[in-house]
Write an enzyme that holds these catalytic residues in place. Sequence first.
Site, PDB file in Angstrom:
ATOM      1  N   ARG A   1      44.857   2.274   7.508  1.00 43.59           N
ATOM      2  CA  ARG A   1      44.737   3.387   6.599  1.00 43.59           C
ATOM      3  C   ARG A   1      45.948   4.402   7.006  1.00 43.59           C
ATOM      4  NH1 ARG A   1      39.790   7.383   8.582  1.00 43.59           N
ATOM      5  NH2 ARG A   1      41.518   8.822   7.597  1.00 43.59           N
TER       6      ARG A   1
ATOM      7  N   ASN B   1      52.693   6.870   8.514  1.00 43.55           N
ATOM      8  CA  ASN B   1      53.658   6.094   8.806  1.00 43.55           C
ATOM      9  C   ASN B   1      53.525   5.597  10.306  1.00 43.55           C
ATOM     10  OD1 ASN B   1      54.724   5.799   6.322  1.00 43.55           O
ATOM     11  ND2 ASN B   1      56.050   7.738   6.751  1.00 43.55           N
ATOM     12  N   ARG B   2      52.395   5.620  10.911  1.00 41.26           N
ATOM     13  CA  ARG B   2      52.058   5.414  12.433  1.00 41.26           C
ATOM     14  C   ARG B   2      53.188   6.163  13.274  1.00 41.26           C
ATOM     15  NH1 ARG B   2      48.544   4.027   9.731  1.00 41.26           N
ATOM     16  NH2 ARG B   2      47.025   2.091  10.240  1.00 41.26           N
ATOM     17  N   LEU B   3      53.583   7.236  12.719  1.00 44.76           N
ATOM     18  CA  LEU B   3      54.393   8.120  13.722  1.00 44.76           C
ATOM     19  C   LEU B   3      53.677   9.201  14.317  1.00 44.76           C
ATOM     20  CD1 LEU B   3      57.652   8.389  11.348  1.00 44.76           C
ATOM     21  CD2 LEU B   3      57.130   6.796  13.518  1.00 44.76           C
TER      22      LEU B   3
END
Length: 226
Positions: A22, A203-205
């Site tokens: 997610r 964006n997993r940042l």
Amino acid sequence: MKEYRLRVKEKIMKADLATIRREYTKGGLKRSDLPDNPLVLFAKWLQEAIDAEVNEPTAMLVGTVSPEGKPAIRTVLLKDLHDGKFIFYTNYGSRKGKHLAHNPSISISFVWHELERQIHIEGIAAKVSPQESDEYFRKRPYKSRIGARISPQSEPIESRIQLIRDFVKETTRWIGKEIDRPEYWGGFAVMPVRVEFWQGRVNRLHDRFLYMLQSDGVWKIERLAP
């Protein structure tokens, strides 16, 4: 029964875990948001978790190390934040109690999925005073106090029936009396030396900020790569 187990296993094996993901979109964390002391931000985040009615906001994963050097983890509840220390209560004869008696190094993690936040803490645990343990023990529900007295926490027991029998027997002992705290039950206070705040981002940042306690008592703050 065997056929049912095979079907369940087959169904589990078909799940593609790599596709379960997610995006995290509920917030961000900037350097300008950070106070000098991580306990200030922790208290703010904890209150926000309580206000948001997240499931078990005070639940924390506690990691210890056995005398053999093997890690272990379990969930307990934070019961106080006092003088910069995280306090929880347990049976000193439990597995975690024995681990901490051998090695007081400890890790703590709070995971609040609803807010897409995590806090990871490392520190040193020490027993609170008997007076502090007595004070908290008196605040516990009556049946929880009885349970603390009869449970040989982490040890094998004969059956649940035996546990209930012991509970009933101990209850009759204390009818009309103030229940004493057993000496083998009490609190640990964790003095943090490393605190990381994690806020999920797209964006997993993710935003990750680390506080490290320096020898002069000042917290050093660094942003970590996600």
